[in-house]
Design a protein around this motif. Sequence first.
Motif, PDB file in Angstrom:
ATOM      1  N   LYS A 117       0.823  -1.212   0.000  1.00 41.42           N
ATOM      2  CA  LYS A 117       0.000   0.000   0.000  1.00 41.42           C
ATOM      3  C   LYS A 117       0.857   1.263   0.000  1.00 41.42           C
ATOM      4  O   LYS A 117       0.333   2.368   0.138  1.00 41.42           O
ATOM      5  CB  LYS A 117      -0.932  -0.002   1.220  1.00 41.42           C
ATOM      6  CG  LYS A 117      -1.921  -1.167   1.225  1.00 41.42           C
ATOM      7  CD  LYS A 117      -2.934  -1.055   2.351  1.00 41.42           C
ATOM      8  CE  LYS A 117      -3.931  -2.199   2.306  1.00 41.42           C
ATOM      9  NZ  LYS A 117      -5.027  -2.049   3.297  1.00 41.42           N
ATOM     10  N   ASP A 118       2.148   1.088  -0.199  1.00 39.95           N
ATOM     11  CA  ASP A 118       3.119   2.191  -0.130  1.00 39.95           C
ATOM     12  C   ASP A 118       3.164   2.947  -1.455  1.00 39.95           C
ATOM     13  O   ASP A 118       4.081   2.780  -2.261  1.00 39.95           O
ATOM     14  CB  ASP A 118       4.496   1.611   0.226  1.00 39.95           C
ATOM     15  CG  ASP A 118       5.627   2.620   0.127  1.00 39.95           C
ATOM     16  OD1 ASP A 118       5.366   3.824   0.344  1.00 39.95           O
ATOM     17  OD2 ASP A 118       6.764   2.194  -0.161  1.00 39.95           O
ATOM     18  N   VAL A 119       2.155   3.787  -1.685  1.00 37.64           N
ATOM     19  CA  VAL A 119       2.049   4.482  -2.972  1.00 37.64           C
ATOM     20  C   VAL A 119       3.088   5.588  -3.143  1.00 37.64           C
ATOM     21  O   VAL A 119       3.259   6.115  -4.247  1.00 37.64           O
ATOM     22  CB  VAL A 119       0.634   5.048  -3.189  1.00 37.64           C
ATOM     23  CG1 VAL A 119      -0.354   3.932  -3.451  1.00 37.64           C
ATOM     24  CG2 VAL A 119       0.183   5.886  -1.991  1.00 37.64           C
ATOM     25  N   ASP A 120       3.795   5.939  -2.079  1.00 40.51           N
ATOM     26  CA  ASP A 120       4.911   6.884  -2.193  1.00 40.51           C
ATOM     27  C   ASP A 120       6.223   6.166  -2.513  1.00 40.51           C
ATOM     28  O   ASP A 120       7.235   6.813  -2.800  1.00 40.51           O
ATOM     29  CB  ASP A 120       5.074   7.687  -0.893  1.00 40.51           C
ATOM     30  CG  ASP A 120       4.382   9.040  -0.961  1.00 40.51           C
ATOM     31  OD1 ASP A 120       4.139   9.523  -2.072  1.00 40.51           O
ATOM     32  OD2 ASP A 120       4.086   9.610   0.105  1.00 40.51           O
ATOM     33  N   GLY A 121       6.235   4.850  -2.422  1.00 45.81           N
ATOM     34  CA  GLY A 121       7.436   4.075  -2.747  1.00 45.81           C
ATOM     35  C   GLY A 121       8.602   4.321  -1.810  1.00 45.81           C
ATOM     36  O   GLY A 121       9.757   4.192  -2.219  1.00 45.81           O
ATOM     37  N   LEU A 130      13.729  -1.454  -5.540  1.00 45.82           N
ATOM     38  CA  LEU A 130      14.167  -0.547  -6.600  1.00 45.82           C
ATOM     39  C   LEU A 130      15.652  -0.722  -6.875  1.00 45.82           C
ATOM     40  O   LEU A 130      16.083  -0.766  -8.034  1.00 45.82           O
ATOM     41  CB  LEU A 130      13.859   0.899  -6.217  1.00 45.82           C
ATOM     42  CG  LEU A 130      14.284   1.976  -7.227  1.00 45.82           C
ATOM     43  CD1 LEU A 130      13.614   1.761  -8.581  1.00 45.82           C
ATOM     44  CD2 LEU A 130      13.971   3.362  -6.694  1.00 45.82           C
ATOM     45  N   ALA A 131      16.428  -0.837  -5.816  1.00 44.47           N
ATOM     46  CA  ALA A 131      17.876  -1.018  -5.980  1.00 44.47           C
ATOM     47  C   ALA A 131      18.209  -2.331  -6.687  1.00 44.47           C
ATOM     48  O   ALA A 131      19.264  -2.452  -7.327  1.00 44.47           O
ATOM     49  CB  ALA A 131      18.565  -0.970  -4.612  1.00 44.47           C
ATOM     50  N   MET A 132      17.289  -3.295  -6.593  1.00 49.74           N
ATOM     51  CA  MET A 132      17.506  -4.607  -7.216  1.00 49.74           C
ATOM     52  C   MET A 132      16.714  -4.765  -8.512  1.00 49.74           C
ATOM     53  O   MET A 132      16.556  -5.868  -9.025  1.00 49.74           O
ATOM     54  CB  MET A 132      17.136  -5.712  -6.225  1.00 49.74           C
ATOM     55  CG  MET A 132      17.949  -5.658  -4.946  1.00 49.74           C
ATOM     56  SD  MET A 132      17.607  -7.000  -3.788  1.00 49.74           S
ATOM     57  CE  MET A 132      18.451  -8.348  -4.619  1.00 49.74           C
ATOM     58  N   LYS A 133      16.188  -3.642  -9.033  1.00 48.11           N
ATOM     59  CA  LYS A 133      15.462  -3.622 -10.301  1.00 48.11           C
ATOM     60  C   LYS A 133      14.187  -4.463 -10.260  1.00 48.11           C
ATOM     61  O   LYS A 133      13.764  -5.017 -11.277  1.00 48.11           O
ATOM     62  CB  LYS A 133      16.363  -4.077 -11.461  1.00 48.11           C
ATOM     63  CG  LYS A 133      17.593  -3.213 -11.652  1.00 48.11           C
ATOM     64  CD  LYS A 133      18.526  -3.758 -12.703  1.00 48.11           C
ATOM     65  CE  LYS A 133      17.923  -3.661 -14.097  1.00 48.11           C
ATOM     66  NZ  LYS A 133      18.906  -4.032 -15.147  1.00 48.11           N
ATOM     67  N   LYS A 134      13.552  -4.552  -9.096  1.00 46.76           N
ATOM     68  CA  LYS A 134      12.352  -5.359  -8.935  1.00 46.76           C
ATOM     69  C   LYS A 134      11.151  -4.547  -8.444  1.00 46.76           C
ATOM     70  O   LYS A 134      10.116  -5.119  -8.099  1.00 46.76           O
ATOM     71  CB  LYS A 134      12.611  -6.507  -7.941  1.00 46.76           C
ATOM     72  CG  LYS A 134      13.707  -7.482  -8.349  1.00 46.76           C
ATOM     73  CD  LYS A 134      13.301  -8.302  -9.558  1.00 46.76           C
ATOM     74  CE  LYS A 134      14.361  -9.351  -9.888  1.00 46.76           C
ATOM     75  NZ  LYS A 134      13.987 -10.149 -11.091  1.00 46.76           N
ATOM     76  N   ALA A 135      11.281  -3.231  -8.377  1.00 47.29           N
ATOM     77  CA  ALA A 135      10.237  -2.397  -7.771  1.00 47.29           C
ATOM     78  C   ALA A 135       8.990  -2.333  -8.644  1.00 47.29           C
ATOM     79  O   ALA A 135       9.069  -2.259  -9.874  1.00 47.29           O
ATOM     80  CB  ALA A 135      10.760  -1.000  -7.507  1.00 47.29           C
ATOM     81  N   ILE A 136       7.831  -2.339  -7.974  1.00 46.40           N
ATOM     82  CA  ILE A 136       6.550  -2.123  -8.643  1.00 46.40           C
ATOM     83  C   ILE A 136       6.003  -0.753  -8.276  1.00 46.40           C
ATOM     84  O   ILE A 136       5.489  -0.026  -9.118  1.00 46.40           O
ATOM     85  CB  ILE A 136       5.548  -3.234  -8.263  1.00 46.40           C
ATOM     86  CG1 ILE A 136       6.063  -4.589  -8.753  1.00 46.40           C
ATOM     87  CG2 ILE A 136       4.174  -2.938  -8.861  1.00 46.40           C
ATOM     88  CD1 ILE A 136       5.210  -5.763  -8.329  1.00 46.40           C
ATOM     89  N   LEU A 137       6.128  -0.387  -6.990  1.00 42.24           N
ATOM     90  CA  LEU A 137       5.710   0.934  -6.519  1.00 42.24           C
ATOM     91  C   LEU A 137       6.960   1.780  -6.300  1.00 42.24           C
ATOM     92  O   LEU A 137       7.782   1.481  -5.428  1.00 42.24           O
ATOM     93  CB  LEU A 137       4.905   0.804  -5.214  1.00 42.24           C
ATOM     94  CG  LEU A 137       3.569   0.054  -5.342  1.00 42.24           C
ATOM     95  CD1 LEU A 137       2.953  -0.165  -3.967  1.00 42.24           C
ATOM     96  CD2 LEU A 137       2.604   0.804  -6.252  1.00 42.24           C
ATOM     97  N   VAL A 138       7.095   2.834  -7.112  1.00 36.75           N
ATOM     98  CA  VAL A 138       8.300   3.673  -7.112  1.00 36.75           C
ATOM     99  C   VAL A 138       7.929   5.094  -6.714  1.00 36.75           C
ATOM    100  O   VAL A 138       6.840   5.583  -7.045  1.00 36.75           O
ATOM    101  CB  VAL A 138       8.950   3.681  -8.521  1.00 36.75           C
ATOM    102  CG1 VAL A 138      10.189   4.570  -8.542  1.00 36.75           C
ATOM    103  CG2 VAL A 138       9.311   2.263  -8.942  1.00 36.75           C
TER     104      VAL A 138
END
Length: 287
Positions: A117-121, A130-138
């Motif tokens: 639910k972390d829409v701010d990422g 994100l650091a591992m290129k796997k992020a969905i919510l950025v």
Amino acid sequence: MTGVRIDGKVIAQAVKDRVKKAVDEMKSQGITPCLATVLIGDNSASATYVKNKHNACQEVGIETKDHKLDASISQNELNGIIDNLNSDSSVHGILIQLPLPKHLDEFATISRISPLKDVDGLTPHNAGLLAMKKAILVACTPSGVMEMFDYHGINLEGKNVVLINRSNLVGKPLYHLLLDKNATVMTCHSKTKNLKEICQAADIIITAVGDRNKFTLSADMIKEGAIVIDVAISRHNEKLVGDSDYDEIIQKASFATPVPGGVGPMTVAMLLKNTITAASLSSQIGR
């Protein structure tokens, strides 16, 4: 020759149009995307930001739940509210408006939000993905900047990018997003030496200092044909300004963003996009 104005309002509207279509589709399947906002205290700027986010949600059909809390709320009380929102199946996105009152722990507060639910990422979980290129919510502002590059067909591969910001909100997420596009990224900050010379060698400059008393990106700091993305916004001499003087920069740059009307609208648009992404994740898990 005058460069191309990157109009954040136009690009943000294109994102909103896509979001509205997705919201309509989700509603036809019985899912109403919902964003819960938490505003603590009486910071007028924060209140305005939250109101703008609610208005944007209404525009595309996203439901909102507004939580306005007294500035004296304790960390334990705030934790309880976040826990309730995490467990509320009707809420898909949670946004804690920053900054928080000084007695509250920002890291502990953000970390308590469910990563789904972390829409701010901003949770450690999503920052790590994100650091591992796997992020969905950025994070919204960085993803908005990347949307601007995509809209104008700007190829980042091999470009030398100077990033003047190292915050968790802007600089660090952008660093990873730019690397993923095969750009060569240098992160600069208040302790960086020879910043003018570094900027003059850059193909792209992304600046987000937000204090004209500390830093101004002037036209003599960029090379001919450079791209300038001005993320900053502050009040200077009774005017809303960024880190750069757009009218001068655009005479030298190939592309540049104005302030206001540049990156700002993109941040809200990407929040909407993240909310429907979170709603989609929730519906998939619930199956």
